[in-house]
Structures are given as structure tokens and as C-alpha cells.
Design a protein around this motif. Structure first.
Motif, PDB file in Angstrom:
ATOM      1  N   ALA A  87      48.739  32.272  45.183  1.00 45.57           N
ATOM      2  CA  ALA A  87      49.872  32.980  44.605  1.00 45.57           C
ATOM      3  C   ALA A  87      49.541  33.478  43.194  1.00 45.57           C
ATOM      4  O   ALA A  87      49.843  34.622  42.839  1.00 45.57           O
ATOM      5  N   GLN A  88      48.911  32.615  42.390  1.00 42.60           N
ATOM      6  CA  GLN A  88      48.520  33.019  41.043  1.00 42.60           C
ATOM      7  C   GLN A  88      47.532  34.171  41.068  1.00 42.60           C
ATOM      8  O   GLN A  88      47.641  35.113  40.283  1.00 42.60           O
ATOM      9  N   LEU A  89      46.589  34.091  41.971  1.00 42.28           N
ATOM     10  CA  LEU A  89      45.573  35.139  42.052  1.00 42.28           C
ATOM     11  C   LEU A  89      46.207  36.462  42.470  1.00 42.28           C
ATOM     12  O   LEU A  89      45.851  37.536  41.956  1.00 42.28           O
ATOM     13  N   ARG A  90      47.151  36.409  43.377  1.00 42.06           N
ATOM     14  CA  ARG A  90      47.844  37.634  43.792  1.00 42.06           C
ATOM     15  C   ARG A  90      48.667  38.214  42.648  1.00 42.06           C
ATOM     16  O   ARG A  90      48.768  39.432  42.503  1.00 42.06           O
ATOM     17  N   ALA A  91      49.241  37.338  41.838  1.00 44.34           N
ATOM     18  CA  ALA A  91      49.977  37.827  40.666  1.00 44.34           C
ATOM     19  C   ALA A  91      49.029  38.518  39.691  1.00 44.34           C
ATOM     20  O   ALA A  91      49.352  39.563  39.108  1.00 44.34           O
ATOM     21  N   PHE A 118      41.414  35.455  55.939  1.00 44.62           N
ATOM     22  CA  PHE A 118      42.281  35.277  54.777  1.00 44.62           C
ATOM     23  C   PHE A 118      41.562  35.695  53.496  1.00 44.62           C
ATOM     24  O   PHE A 118      42.108  36.387  52.657  1.00 44.62           O
ATOM     25  N   ALA A 119      40.325  35.233  53.356  1.00 39.73           N
ATOM     26  CA  ALA A 119      39.608  35.390  52.086  1.00 39.73           C
ATOM     27  C   ALA A 119      39.284  36.839  51.769  1.00 39.73           C
ATOM     28  O   ALA A 119      39.268  37.235  50.602  1.00 39.73           O
ATOM     29  N   ALA A 120      39.022  37.659  52.784  1.00 41.89           N
ATOM     30  CA  ALA A 120      38.621  39.042  52.533  1.00 41.89           C
ATOM     31  C   ALA A 120      39.691  39.808  51.760  1.00 41.89           C
ATOM     32  O   ALA A 120      39.381  40.711  50.982  1.00 41.89           O
ATOM     33  N   ASP A 121      40.952  39.450  51.942  1.00 40.36           N
ATOM     34  CA  ASP A 121      42.037  40.141  51.246  1.00 40.36           C
ATOM     35  C   ASP A 121      42.153  39.743  49.783  1.00 40.36           C
ATOM     36  O   ASP A 121      42.839  40.411  49.013  1.00 40.36           O
ATOM     37  N   LEU A 122      41.513  38.641  49.398  1.00 41.28           N
ATOM     38  CA  LEU A 122      41.644  38.149  48.030  1.00 41.28           C
ATOM     39  C   LEU A 122      40.786  38.907  47.027  1.00 41.28           C
ATOM     40  O   LEU A 122      41.090  38.943  45.849  1.00 41.28           O
ATOM     41  N   PHE A 123      39.693  39.490  47.493  1.00 39.58           N
ATOM     42  CA  PHE A 123      38.786  40.152  46.564  1.00 39.58           C
ATOM     43  C   PHE A 123      39.447  41.400  45.987  1.00 39.58           C
ATOM     44  O   PHE A 123      39.955  42.248  46.719  1.00 39.58           O
ATOM     45  N   SER A 124      39.424  41.500  44.659  1.00 40.71           N
ATOM     46  CA  SER A 124      40.038  42.642  43.993  1.00 40.71           C
ATOM     47  C   SER A 124      39.167  43.878  44.144  1.00 40.71           C
ATOM     48  O   SER A 124      38.019  43.812  44.606  1.00 40.71           O
ATOM     49  N   GLU A 125      39.710  45.012  43.723  1.00 41.53           N
ATOM     50  CA  GLU A 125      39.012  46.279  43.910  1.00 41.53           C
ATOM     51  C   GLU A 125      37.745  46.385  43.062  1.00 41.53           C
ATOM     52  O   GLU A 125      36.891  47.223  43.334  1.00 41.53           O
ATOM     53  N   ASP A 126      37.634  45.571  42.020  1.00 40.16           N
ATOM     54  CA  ASP A 126      36.435  45.631  41.176  1.00 40.16           C
ATOM     55  C   ASP A 126      35.390  44.589  41.573  1.00 40.16           C
ATOM     56  O   ASP A 126      34.511  44.244  40.799  1.00 40.16           O
ATOM     57  N   THR A 127      35.478  44.085  42.808  1.00 40.65           N
ATOM     58  CA  THR A 127      34.527  43.090  43.306  1.00 40.65           C
ATOM     59  C   THR A 127      33.322  43.779  43.958  1.00 40.65           C
ATOM     60  O   THR A 127      33.470  44.752  44.701  1.00 40.65           O
ATOM     61  N   THR A 128      32.150  43.244  43.673  1.00 40.07           N
ATOM     62  CA  THR A 128      30.932  43.631  44.381  1.00 40.07           C
ATOM     63  C   THR A 128      30.522  42.430  45.227  1.00 40.07           C
ATOM     64  O   THR A 128      30.488  41.303  44.723  1.00 40.07           O
ATOM     65  N   VAL A 129      30.241  42.654  46.500  1.00 39.17           N
ATOM     66  CA  VAL A 129      30.099  41.525  47.411  1.00 39.17           C
ATOM     67  C   VAL A 129      29.053  41.812  48.490  1.00 39.17           C
ATOM     68  O   VAL A 129      28.807  42.966  48.854  1.00 39.17           O
ATOM     69  N   GLY A 130      28.438  40.750  48.973  1.00 37.40           N
ATOM     70  CA  GLY A 130      27.532  40.821  50.108  1.00 37.40           C
ATOM     71  C   GLY A 130      27.656  39.563  50.934  1.00 37.40           C
ATOM     72  O   GLY A 130      28.234  38.560  50.480  1.00 37.40           O
ATOM     73  N   THR A 140      40.213  22.025  55.715  1.00 35.06           N
ATOM     74  CA  THR A 140      40.817  21.491  56.935  1.00 35.06           C
ATOM     75  C   THR A 140      41.741  22.498  57.606  1.00 35.06           C
ATOM     76  O   THR A 140      42.229  22.264  58.695  1.00 35.06           O
ATOM     77  N   ASN A 141      42.026  23.618  56.923  1.00 33.98           N
ATOM     78  CA  ASN A 141      42.838  24.669  57.530  1.00 33.98           C
ATOM     79  C   ASN A 141      42.342  26.021  57.028  1.00 33.98           C
ATOM     80  O   ASN A 141      41.619  26.104  56.030  1.00 33.98           O
ATOM     81  N   PRO A 142      42.707  27.104  57.702  1.00 30.57           N
ATOM     82  CA  PRO A 142      42.163  28.419  57.362  1.00 30.57           C
ATOM     83  C   PRO A 142      42.411  28.858  55.932  1.00 30.57           C
ATOM     84  O   PRO A 142      41.633  29.635  55.381  1.00 30.57           O
ATOM     85  N   ALA A 143      43.481  28.393  55.314  1.00 32.42           N
ATOM     86  CA  ALA A 143      43.798  28.838  53.960  1.00 32.42           C
ATOM     87  C   ALA A 143      42.954  28.156  52.893  1.00 32.42           C
ATOM     88  O   ALA A 143      42.973  28.571  51.730  1.00 32.42           O
ATOM     89  N   ASP A 144      42.217  27.113  53.258  1.00 34.12           N
ATOM     90  CA  ASP A 144      41.451  26.377  52.254  1.00 34.12           C
ATOM     91  C   ASP A 144      40.379  27.238  51.590  1.00 34.12           C
ATOM     92  O   ASP A 144      40.101  27.085  50.400  1.00 34.12           O
ATOM     93  N   LEU A 145      39.750  28.129  52.344  1.00 31.54           N
ATOM     94  CA  LEU A 145      38.741  28.993  51.750  1.00 31.54           C
ATOM     95  C   LEU A 145      39.375  29.919  50.729  1.00 31.54           C
ATOM     96  O   LEU A 145      38.856  30.089  49.615  1.00 31.54           O
ATOM     97  N   SER A 146      40.495  30.524  51.077  1.00 29.43           N
ATOM     98  CA  SER A 146      41.193  31.397  50.135  1.00 29.43           C
ATOM     99  C   SER A 146      41.589  30.627  48.886  1.00 29.43           C
ATOM    100  O   SER A 146      41.468  31.128  47.765  1.00 29.43           O
ATOM    101  N   SER A 147      42.056  29.397  49.091  1.00 28.07           N
ATOM    102  CA  SER A 147      42.449  28.565  47.957  1.00 28.07           C
ATOM    103  C   SER A 147      41.262  28.280  47.057  1.00 28.07           C
ATOM    104  O   SER A 147      41.357  28.340  45.829  1.00 28.07           O
ATOM    105  N   ALA A 148      40.121  27.978  47.663  1.00 24.43           N
ATOM    106  CA  ALA A 148      38.922  27.679  46.879  1.00 24.43           C
ATOM    107  C   ALA A 148      38.475  28.892  46.077  1.00 24.43           C
ATOM    108  O   ALA A 148      38.157  28.801  44.885  1.00 24.43           O
ATOM    109  N   ILE A 149      38.464  30.054  46.723  1.00 21.68           N
ATOM    110  CA  ILE A 149      38.071  31.282  46.024  1.00 21.68           C
ATOM    111  C   ILE A 149      39.070  31.593  44.919  1.00 21.68           C
ATOM    112  O   ILE A 149      38.700  31.982  43.802  1.00 21.68           O
ATOM    113  N   ALA A 150      40.365  31.403  45.201  1.00 19.93           N
ATOM    114  CA  ALA A 150      41.391  31.670  44.190  1.00 19.93           C
ATOM    115  C   ALA A 150      41.187  30.796  42.965  1.00 19.93           C
ATOM    116  O   ALA A 150      41.253  31.270  41.828  1.00 19.93           O
ATOM    117  N   LYS A 151      40.928  29.510  43.192  1.00 25.93           N
ATOM    118  CA  LYS A 151      40.732  28.594  42.066  1.00 25.93           C
ATOM    119  C   LYS A 151      39.502  28.965  41.259  1.00 25.93           C
ATOM    120  O   LYS A 151      39.494  28.889  40.021  1.00 25.93           O
TER     121      LYS A 151
END
Length: 573
Positions: free
Chosen positions: A225-229, A399-411, A553-564
Motif C-alpha cells: 500500500a505504501q509503495l502504491r502511494a 503480483f510483483a510485475a505491477d509493482l515496478f515503477s515506470e523508471d525501473t530497468t529490469v531483467g 507462504t502466499n503469492p503476495a509475499d514477493l510483492s511485499s518483499a519488493i515493496a519493503k
């Protein structure tokens, strides 16, 4: 408005006539002593209110008889600080008191300033009318002593304002949402968004609270939630824009040179927008209420503990009439669906500080995905589901793919060794900007989502985890640059083995330590899947690089880890 007792108490909607300090003429200070005090005040006049007093008006009528010797005045007895939008009404009320024919002295001075500036000032006013009761808690937590008298004097919800065409594209029936605004900005459909400083302005402080509350509705994970804000924060054209000045600039630039000020969307209190709309402006502004995080300003009449003139304070309170406030565009009652504000000052200030001191950093990420045979082992997921680690990782990636902002470079790399001659890893999505087109018309973000949808772990494939991590860190270290945050994100069950690249943890940690370069840090974010994941190995490698490890332990954990990880990178230092 609550009734207050005091000398010569007026009715709620009548102007007040002030007859001077207690005691009348006999009780005034001797002229000689007053002159001495006045000279001392002029010579040492460094207090804030002496620089902000308006000159007392002079009256020349046939019925006014000026004494040959001006009477001595005791000086300012009531120092008032008010939010800029309500200050004109407060000044008008004070002027009625000060202009009493029975008393030529100016006893009240009113300063218009944002509440955060009042909190930060060393000298505090006797009466304070901020634009939110939240500031009283903030000030008192810092050592001040203000108490609100009765209910707030007025209210004004915060709206998202823009030229009419822009507002209409974001709103329906006068309602919009912070989530809709964030999505429109991220997609490039909005030219720009500006906001005031969240540490000094009520509009800024409460808007940040509204944005965070709105994003909390989209996910149960506070980090996500913080990361989306912060997605909205990262795209602000300006993070310290005064809404009143933005409005003035729109009108001024059009009137002087016919060029519309480049304004997209900005939050503003309803009262300020109404004041603009009453004027004859070529550029029409329209507002909408963010339904998913509606916040509102309120205007408490707060009195300092050391206020020495209770009667004059009561007269000022009564002189600020409800009719004058409504006529100026304020509401007499709150909107029923507005968000309640946290009781603890830190719950508002912490996200406001993060917002204000947010560092705009380009993000560079290399995803290392475990495609070895052990990822095909089944585990029990929340809700009683039985699925493979690979299936859980596959859901996580979506889930995680949506978290990366537009200024992200990724591979993205997969790692695993199905045969003794296979390499430790292979590139699945080539490294580059997430918005860049790959595979024809698809963006790299789309390619990431597709790769995770089609991800499968090979049977009987070894796990060259340690060698892949060493290679990934070495690859990304060459890309570290000022103004960037560079990460290696590892998704695995945490065990290195059954490959020609196998090494002990001690060997791996020695190599990892030997390749560290403090001037070019590459933190490892490790996410471990499965009940028997080797979290010690993941924690050790992450800690050695300044990163962090998380069990999944659930699909959102990766998004949470990346967000943190992202929040830590962008946090104020």
C-alpha cells in the motif's frame, strides 16, 4: 457556535465593540511609562508579531475629535495565527474590535501562516486557528499547550481540482479517487500533478493521509500500500506547491499573456476553489471529491495556556460569526463520510515525512528465478491449497510485475542445471527499461508477466544458486550509478546443490564478501519458498550485502518483499 461569556458579550452574528483594557482611563498606564515601554519595544522589536501588524486606520469625520495628545496604548494584547484561507475573516473580526471609537488602540494582531510554520516557530500565538485539529496534537506533542474551545468553527473538504476537461475525465457526479488519479498519472493521461508540502500544509498533510488510506483499500499488505502511494509521489511535478499560488498563477498568466499555466491536477480546500470560481476567469477550474480517501480541513479556535486576556479572546471568538464563514465559502458542519484522523501525531507525520523527503531514484533490478527440480515439490498454501513451489512463485510474479515503477530497468534470469554441461543460468527477459518494447509490440513489463505465466521448473535439474547469485551481483555492480538503487532479487527454495557449480556456504560467503564494493552496493533481496527453505542461507547472503530475506507462504509475499526493499531504498536518511 458555542456561547462564551465575557465583557459586553455580543450575539453570535453581531459585530463586537471593544471598549479597551479593564479599568478604563483611570486604569491605563501613565503616559511617561508607556513611552518608555514603547521605546523599548521599538528598539528590541524582534518578536514576530511586530513585523506583521497592519497600521491602524485613521478616521476623519465631523463627529471625531482628536485629542491634542494621543493616548498611550498598552500594545498588542492578543497575538493570533490563522490558516491563510481563514485569516481574512479573522482579521475582519479583529478590526471591528480594534476600530471601536471608545478605544483607539490596536490590541489584536493576526498573522496568516500555514500550520506547520506555526508549529516550527519559537514564539507561539495566544490564539491559533489552524486548518486542522490534527495540528494541535502535533504542536502539543512538541511541547506547546493549546486547547480547542468547543467544536471547530468551520470545515472545508479537500478536493482534486483541475481545468474542467481534466476533472471531467477523472470524475463522475463530482466524485473521483486517489487510485484513479494515480493510475492516470502512471499511464501518462494526466499532464501533471502538484501537491503542497506535507510537513507544513494541511492540504499536503491530509492529502498524504488520504492517498495512503486509499491504497490500503487495494491490498492488505501495508508495504505494498505504501509503495502504491509513493507511485503518485514519484510522479509529482512539484511536491511543495501552494494551492493558493497555483490558482493565482492560472488567473494571472492567462490575464497577462494569454498563456494557460501548465496545471494538471492539484488538491485544494473547497473554500479556496469556490473563491476562484466566483471570479470571472477564462480558465475554469472544477473540483471532485476523492471518494476512496476523503479528507477535510477543520478550523478549531485554540487558545494557548499562557493566554493572559480571556475576555478579549472571548470577544474575538464571538466576532468571527458563522454567517461570515459561510459567506466566505466554508461549511458549518463536517462531511459525514470524511476519514477520521489518527489520534497519534506520528501516524500522520511519519508518512508525511516519507512523502516530503522521498528520493526520486531510478531502480535497477535483476530477477533470479529458481527453475530447478526442487521447485516442483508440493507445499500447503494458505486456505488449505496444495500446490508446487513453482506454482506459488508463478502467482507471486504476476503480483510483483505491477509493482515496478515506470523508471525501473529490469531483467530476468532462470537458474537451474538440467544436464552437467548446462550453464548455471539463462536470460529470459533481456535487461532494459520496463516501458521499452520487446518482442514486437509488447513492453518489458508485459514480457515479465508472460515469462512468469509460462514459468515451469525442470524435472531433475540441479540448483546452482550460489554461482547464479555471484554472477548476478557481479553483473549488476557494473550498472550501479549515482541516483539509482540497484538490487538483485532471488526467488528460490534456498538450497544450493546437485550441480557442477555446487559449493559450500562457507565458500560462497567468502567469495561474496571478497567481491563487495562499498562504493557500488548491490543489496540482495531473497525470497524463500517452502516450509523447509534454508532461510539461514538466504539471510546470510542478504545481510552480507545490506539486503533482506523473506519467507514466502502466499503469492503476495514477493510483492511485499519488493515493496519493503523499495521503501527502504527511498526512505529519508
Amino acid at each position: 457556535m458555542s456561547e462564551l461569556t465575557g465583557r459586553n458579550q455580543p450575539s453570535a452574528d453581531e459585530p463586537v465593540t471593544h471598549h479597551g483594557p479593564p479599568g478604563g482611563g483611570a486604569g491605563r498606564v501613565l503616559l511617561a511609562a508607556a513611552i518608555v515601554l514603547l521605546l523599548v519595544a521599538v528598539a528590541g522589536g524582534t518578536t514576530w508579531w511586530m513585523y506583521t501588524r497592519e497600521p491602524a486606520p485613521t478616521t476623519n469625520t465631523a463627529t471625531t475629535v482628536k485629542p491634542s495628545t494621543p493616548p498611550a496604548c498598552p500594545g498588542v494584547k492578543l497575538r493570533v495565527a490563522a490558516a491563510p484561507e481563514i485569516a481574512p475573516i479573522v482579521r475582519a473580526a479583529a478590526k471591528r474590535l480594534d476600530d471601536s471609537p471608545a478605544d483607539p488602540c490596536d490590541l489584536i494582531t493576526v498573522v496568516a501562516e500555514e500550520p506547520g510554520n506555526t508549529v516550527a516557530a519559537a514564539a507561539k500565538p495566544d490564539v491559533w486557528i489552524p486548518s486542522s485539529s490534527a495540528w494541535l496534537n502535533i504542536a502539543n506533542a512538541g511541547g506547546a499547550a493549546f486547547a480547542a474551545q468547543g467544536k471547530p468553527m468551520a470545515y472545508s473538504p479537500i478536493m482534486l481540482a483541475a481545468p474542467t476537461a481534466v476533472t471531467d475525465s477523472l470524475s463522475k457526479a463530482g466524485r473521483t479517487s486517489w487510485a484513479q488519479l494515480t493510475g492516470a498519472v502512471a499511464a501518462g493521461r494526466i499532464v501533471s500533478v502538484t501537491m503542497p508540502d506535507a510537513r507544513t500544509s494541511t492540504v499536503g498533510l491530509l492529502s498524504v493521509h488520504g492517498v495512503n488510506a486509499a491504497m490500503a483499500r487495494t491490498t492488505p499488505d501495508s508495504g505494498i500500500a505504501q509503495l502504491r502511494a509513493l507511485t503518485l509521489r514519484s510522479r509529482l511535478k512539484e511536491a511543495s506547491a501552494d494551492p493558493a499560488k497555483v490558482i493565482a498563477k492560472i488567473a494571472e498568466q492567462w490575464n497577462t499573456n494569454g498563456v494557460v499555466y501548465d496545471v494538471g491536477v492539484f488538491p485544494v480546500v473547497e473554500q479556496q476553489l469556490k473563491a476562484y470560481q466566483r471570479g470571472k476567469h477564462t480558465v475554469q477550474l472544477k473540483g471532485a471529491y476523492p471518494a476512496d480517501g476523503l479528507v477535510q480541513a477543520d478550523y478549531p479556535f485554540a487558545v494557548a495556556k499562557n493566554n493572559q486576556d480571556v475576555e478579549l479572546t472571548a470577544q474575538l471568538r464571538a466576532a468571527i460569526t458563522r454567517s461570515s464563514l459561510v459567506q466566505a465559502g466554508f461549511r458549518p458542519a463536517p462531511m459525514p463520510d470524511a476519514l477520521p484522523l489518527p489520534a497519534q501525531p506520528g501516524d500522520l507525520l511519519t508518512p508525511a515525512t516519507m512523502w516530503s523527503e522521498y528520493k526520486s531514484l531510478a531502480t535497477q533490478v535483476l530477477l533470479l528465478i529458481d527453475a530447478s527440480g526442487s521447485m516442483n515439490q508440493k507445499i500447503e498454501a494458505p486456505g488449505g491449497r496444495s500446490l508446487t513451489r513453482a506454482a506459488l512463485l508463478r502467482e507471486s510474479g504476476r503480483f510483483a510485475a505491477d509493482l515496478f515503477s515506470e523508471d525501473t530497468t529490469v531483467g530476468m534470469w532462470y537458474f537451474g542445471q538440467p544436464t552437467p554441461t548446462s550453464p548455471a543460468h539463462r536470460e529470459i527477459v533481456p535487461y532494459g527499461p520496463i516501458t521499452e518494447q520487446v518482442d514486437g509490440s509488447k513492453t518489458r513489463r508485459d514480457a515479465l508477466v508472460k515469462a512468469m505465466d509460462t514459468y515451469r521448473a525442470a524435472e531433475n535439474s540441479g540448483t546452482p544458486l550460489y554461482q547464479t547469485v555471484l554472477d548476478g551481483v557481479a553483473e549488476m555492480r557494473e550498472k550501479v550509478a549515482p541516483g539509482t538503487v540497484t538490487l538483485v532479487v532471488v526467488l528460490t527454495d534456498g538450497e544450493d546443490g546437485e550441480s557442477t557449480f555446487k559449493m559450500t556456504q562457507q565458500q560462497f560467503m567468502a567469495k561474496l564478501a571478497g567481491e563487495q564494493d562499498p562504493s557500488r552496493p548491490v543489496p540482495i533481496i531473497a525470497v524463500g519458498y517452502g516450509p523447509d527453505v534454508d532461510m539461514k542461507a538466504l539471510n546470510d547472503m542478504s545481510a552480507a550485502t545490506g539486503g533482506k530475506a523473506f519467507p514466502a507462504t502466499n503469492p503476495a509475499d514477493l510483492s511485499s518483499a519488493i515493496a519493503k526493499a523499495f521503501l527502504a531504498a527511498h526512505a529519508p536518511r
